[in-house]
Design a protein around this motif. Structure first.
Motif, PDB file in Angstrom:
ATOM      1  N   SER A 125     -34.992  20.128 -12.824  1.00  7.73           N
ATOM      2  CA  SER A 125     -35.225  19.536 -14.140  1.00  7.73           C
ATOM      3  C   SER A 125     -35.602  18.067 -14.031  1.00  7.73           C
ATOM      4  O   SER A 125     -36.554  17.600 -14.668  1.00  7.73           O
ATOM      5  N   THR A 126     -34.889  17.336 -13.196  1.00  7.19           N
ATOM      6  CA  THR A 126     -35.137  15.902 -13.040  1.00  7.19           C
ATOM      7  C   THR A 126     -36.495  15.647 -12.412  1.00  7.19           C
ATOM      8  O   THR A 126     -37.251  14.771 -12.855  1.00  7.19           O
ATOM      9  N   ILE A 127     -36.845  16.404 -11.377  1.00  6.33           N
ATOM     10  CA  ILE A 127     -38.152  16.254 -10.743  1.00  6.33           C
ATOM     11  C   ILE A 127     -39.263  16.629 -11.720  1.00  6.33           C
ATOM     12  O   ILE A 127     -40.284  15.937 -11.832  1.00  6.33           O
ATOM     13  N   LEU A 128     -39.056  17.707 -12.477  1.00  7.41           N
ATOM     14  CA  LEU A 128     -40.076  18.168 -13.415  1.00  7.41           C
ATOM     15  C   LEU A 128     -40.335  17.143 -14.510  1.00  7.41           C
ATOM     16  O   LEU A 128     -41.476  16.992 -14.965  1.00  7.41           O
ATOM     17  N   GLN A 129     -39.317  16.426 -14.936  1.00  7.49           N
ATOM     18  CA  GLN A 129     -39.508  15.418 -15.979  1.00  7.49           C
ATOM     19  C   GLN A 129     -40.521  14.363 -15.546  1.00  7.49           C
ATOM     20  O   GLN A 129     -41.362  13.930 -16.340  1.00  7.49           O
ATOM     21  N   SER A 130     -40.458  13.932 -14.286  1.00  7.18           N
ATOM     22  CA  SER A 130     -41.445  12.964 -13.800  1.00  7.18           C
ATOM     23  C   SER A 130     -42.835  13.583 -13.724  1.00  7.18           C
ATOM     24  O   SER A 130     -43.833  12.953 -14.099  1.00  7.18           O
TER      25      SER A 130
END
Length: 388
Positions: free
Chosen positions: A20-25
């Motif tokens: 989720s965190t990687i996808l947000q970027s």
């Protein structure tokens, strides 16, 4: 740089939220690219709305859908390169700024709400601030505020937006005990990508292969190295072992702090700026950990405080106009701009969080947060666990 930030942040979060965190970027790259083409570039660099020397925002129709953005250089914005190249170069600043904010609310934000918030942030916070600072008619530009590559526009705005987000959203549920880091090698990989990418971020802001670009590159590397070493030594002085996480955070803080000053100061000043930023941010993270504020990845202590240190010290060390040269005007205007930018970015971002929350609830449910955003928001898992 933005994929680097994705791994930098992704490796620091709980394993349940790494994807989720990687996808947000990554989604910031896609969403900001479209917004920038349609209206963002016009708002940041279009015909200035406001009086002479007091521009507040660009006319959204000036370059709507990238009309009139071609190969010929623009004499006011980028006389040394094709105008389309200048516009795309500026896009990367618009991409990474909202991506930086994500670290403050990692692990508890609904994906649709995140997409809405960063869209509003880009239009109503980032674009006006970029116009104030970098457009020839911008109000901060005409005050003489120096921001070579985004210390104010990027890092301070992201830092204060992160602070507002952490305050608005409140603490994560069940976060007692030490943080579980998903993947420290990812953190170090991301930091390395950021370090390398930052050379383009800062040196590229000279808009030419020039002596200024070389100075910015050397200062960027030097400040980052100084900050990393200072961070490790500070941790050692407190009885902590040297860590990959500490080295990665330290070097990034140095990169943040040198950004506004990169083309304006000498090598000695870059070392001082890197060390000063490491000391201030290290202490700020320690102080934050003793409060109820849940800035998940310490975005404000690292980027916000790093940007503040860089902005203030640019006013001190800038060649010819800095406080060290006996000049006070630039330094005083930097202090005034610090207040204005802080109030605008914090207050404006807090309002945008409130508006977003009314349209799409920002926080996920307790159950979704417990299982992790990877599964609850995306049905993907770093640990190969999936929902039925």
């Amino acid at each position: 740089m933005t994929p680097g930030l994705a791994f930098f942040y992704g490796g620091m979060v709980d394993p349940r939220n790494i994807i989720s965190t990687i996808l947000q970027s990554f989604m910031a790259m896609g969403l900001m690219s479209i917004i920038w083409m349609v209206v963002g570039f016009s708002l940041a660099f279009g015909d200035s709305i406001g009086g002479p020397g007091t521009g507040l925002i660009g006319n959204p129709m000036t370059y709507f859908m990238f009309n009139n953005v071609g190969a010929a250089p623009n004499p006011d914005l980028g006389p040394t390169i094709p105008f389309a190249l200048f516009a795309i170069f500026q896009l990367k600043f618009a991409i990474i700024t909202p991506a930086l904010i994500t670290g403050s609310f990692a692990g508890r934000v609904r994906f649709r709400a995140y997409m809405l918030f960063i869209s509003l942030f880009t239009v109503f916070i980032y674009a006006p601030l970029a116009h104030w600072t970098w457009d020839p008619n911008g109000i901060l530009h005409n005050w003489g505020v120096l921001d070579f590559a985004g210390g104010t526009v990027v890092h301070m705005s992201a830092g204060f937006a992160a602070l507002a987000g952490a305050m608005f959203l409140g603490k994560r549920n069940d976060i007692e005990g030490p943080e579980r880091r998903a993947n420290i090698p990812f953190v170090m990989l991301g930091a390395g990508m950021l370090w390398f990418g930052w050379f383009g971020f800062n040196a590229g802001s000279a808009l030419a292969a020039s002596s200024t670009a070389v100075l910015a590159l050397v200062n960027t590397n030097t400040a980052s190295a100084a900050a990393m070493l200072a961070w490790i030594m500070l941790d050692g002085a407190r009885g902590h072992k040297p860590s990959g996480l500490g080295a990665a955070i330290g070097l990034v803080v140095g990169l943040v702090a040198i950004t506004p000053a990169a083309g304006y100061v000498g090598i000695g000043a870059s070392i001082f700026i890197g060390v000063a930023a490491a000391v201030v941010s290290n202490y700020a993270i320690t102080l934050r950990s003793r409060t109820a504020l849940d800035d998940t990845l310490d975005v404000f202590p690292a980027h916000g405080m790093g940007g503040i240190v860089g902005m203030i010290l640019t006013g001190v060390f800038a060649r010819g106009v800095g406080l060290i040269n006996g000049e006070t005007k630039t330094f005083l205007y930097h202090l005034l701009a610090l207040v204005v930018v802080s109030v605008f970015t914090f207050g404006g971002s807090y309002l945008l969080y409130w508006i977003t929350d009314k349209i799409v609830p920002l926080r996920v449910s307790k159950e979704a947060e417990k299982v992790g955003l990877d599964i609850s928001q995306h049905n993907e898992s770093y640990g190969f666990l999936y929902m039925d």
